[in-house]
Design an enzyme around this catalytic site. Structure first.
Site, mmCIF file in Angstrom:
data_model
loop_
_atom_site.group_PDB
_atom_site.id
_atom_site.type_symbol
_atom_site.label_atom_id
_atom_site.label_comp_id
_atom_site.label_asym_id
_atom_site.label_seq_id
_atom_site.Cartn_x
_atom_site.Cartn_y
_atom_site.Cartn_z
ATOM 1 N N GLY A 12 89.444 56.437 115.991
ATOM 2 C CA GLY A 12 88.642 57.637 115.777
ATOM 3 C C GLY A 12 89.035 58.839 116.606
ATOM 4 N N ASN A 14 90.879 61.253 115.670
ATOM 5 C CA ASN A 14 90.753 62.416 114.784
ATOM 6 C C ASN A 14 89.285 62.762 114.563
ATOM 7 O OD1 ASN A 14 93.533 63.287 113.696
ATOM 8 N ND2 ASN A 14 93.600 61.059 113.696
ATOM 9 N N LEU A 93 90.842 54.084 97.985
ATOM 10 C CA LEU A 93 89.576 54.284 97.281
ATOM 11 C C LEU A 93 89.818 54.421 95.780
ATOM 12 C CD1 LEU A 93 87.996 56.767 99.827
ATOM 13 C CD2 LEU A 93 87.276 54.406 99.418
ATOM 14 N N ASN A 107 91.977 63.748 102.930
ATOM 15 C CA ASN A 107 92.622 62.670 103.688
ATOM 16 C C ASN A 107 93.676 63.220 104.638
ATOM 17 O OD1 ASN A 107 93.308 59.908 104.350
ATOM 18 N ND2 ASN A 107 95.152 60.170 103.094
ATOM 19 N N HIS A 109 97.245 62.153 106.643
ATOM 20 C CA HIS A 109 98.340 61.174 106.601
ATOM 21 C C HIS A 109 99.417 61.578 107.594
ATOM 22 C CE1 HIS A 109 100.948 58.081 105.116
ATOM 23 N NE2 HIS A 109 101.877 58.962 104.753
HETATM 24 C C1 GRF Z 1 95.980 58.503 112.055
HETATM 25 O O1 GRF Z 1 97.342 58.611 112.414
HETATM 26 C C2 GRF Z 1 95.827 58.714 110.562
HETATM 27 O O2 GRF Z 1 96.705 59.675 110.013
HETATM 28 C C3 GRF Z 1 96.180 57.364 110.048
HETATM 29 O O3 GRF Z 1 95.530 56.476 110.936
HETATM 30 C C4 GRF Z 1 95.482 57.080 112.234
HETATM 31 C C5 GRF Z 1 94.066 57.030 112.729
HETATM 32 O O4 GRF Z 1 93.969 57.471 114.042
HETATM 33 N N1 GRF Z 1 95.770 57.122 108.684
HETATM 34 P P1 GRF Z 1 92.507 57.633 114.719
HETATM 35 O O5 GRF Z 1 91.697 56.431 114.349
HETATM 36 O O6 GRF Z 1 91.897 58.907 114.185
HETATM 37 O O7 GRF Z 1 92.800 57.734 116.169
#
Ligand code: GRF
Length: 197
Positions: A12, A14, A93, A107, A109
């Site tokens: 988490g 992000n 999804l 999303n 990526h």
């Molecule tokens: C991120 O690199 C995202 O792009 C990918 O999974 C990772 C999740 O990181 N799909 P976090 O859980 O937000 O630290």
């Protein structure tokens, strides 16, 4: 003020960047709910610490994807989101979910548009660099109108150069830092009062 619901399966970081940016007013929105499919997701701890409501929606044994996605859509709809943000959500999804949130699922990526779809994109980019086949990668934020994997209309992207004198860890850290910044920038734009609704 816009209402954001974040779906996260893991750490988490992000999510944290979005929470902090909403609190700081950089994003004119509020994270009103965090939904995870994993009880051990640290994202749920971050949400609790920020006093944000959470929902755990784990897939039941033998549960059809469409049935799970319909249940998930119910949990997310309860928060009445303007935007549904997939930030480290590690499930594909179906339209059984996406159909409930037309044009409002976003999303993140860790690769450039059209590159390295699917999981382990950071590790795969690094491996290609080690083989001398790649000098840069990047991150992107895109809409999720259908069941395509890490594709859909791009809202923003950033290049991340690969420094082969570094390590996978230093590269991964550079990618995550770039993700945090890009996701906040894109959501700030989407949630700005001047944004077309
Ligand atoms: C991120 O690199 C995202 O792009 C990918 O999974 C990772 C999740 O990181 N799909 P976090 O859980 O937000 O630290």
């Amino acid at each position: 003020m816009k209402r954001i619901v974040v779906l996260a399966s893991g750490s988490g970081s992000n999510l944290q960047a979005v929470i902090d940016a909403c609190v700081a007013g950089t994003i004119d929105a509020e994270v009103v709910g965090v939904v995870s499919d994993r009880i051990d997701a640290y994202a749920l701890v971050r949400a609790d610490e920020a006093e944000i409501d959470t929902e755990l929606v784990s897939r039941l044994d033998g549960e059809e994807r469409s049935a799970y996605d319909t249940r998930l859509a119910g949990a997310v709809s309860a928060f009445e989101p303007d935007w549904v943000v997939l930030a480290g959500w590690m499930r594909l999804l179906t339209m059984s979910f996406l159909g409930h949130f037309p044009g409002t699922v976003v999303n993140l990526h860790p690769a450039l548009p059209g590159q390295l779809p699917g999981t382990r994109a950071i590790e795969r980019a690094w491996a290609e660099a080690v083989d001398g086949e790649r000098a840069e990668s990047g991150v992107m934020v895109h809409l999720v109108p259908d069941e395509g994997v890490d594709d859909g209309p791009v809202l923003g992207s950033r290049v991340v150069p690969i420094d082969r004198s570094g390590t996978l860890e230093t590269f991964a850290s550079a990618v995550h830092d770039t993700e945090h910044r890009l996701l906040v920038e894109v959501l700030a734009e989407l949630c700005s009062p001047s944004a077309a609704t």
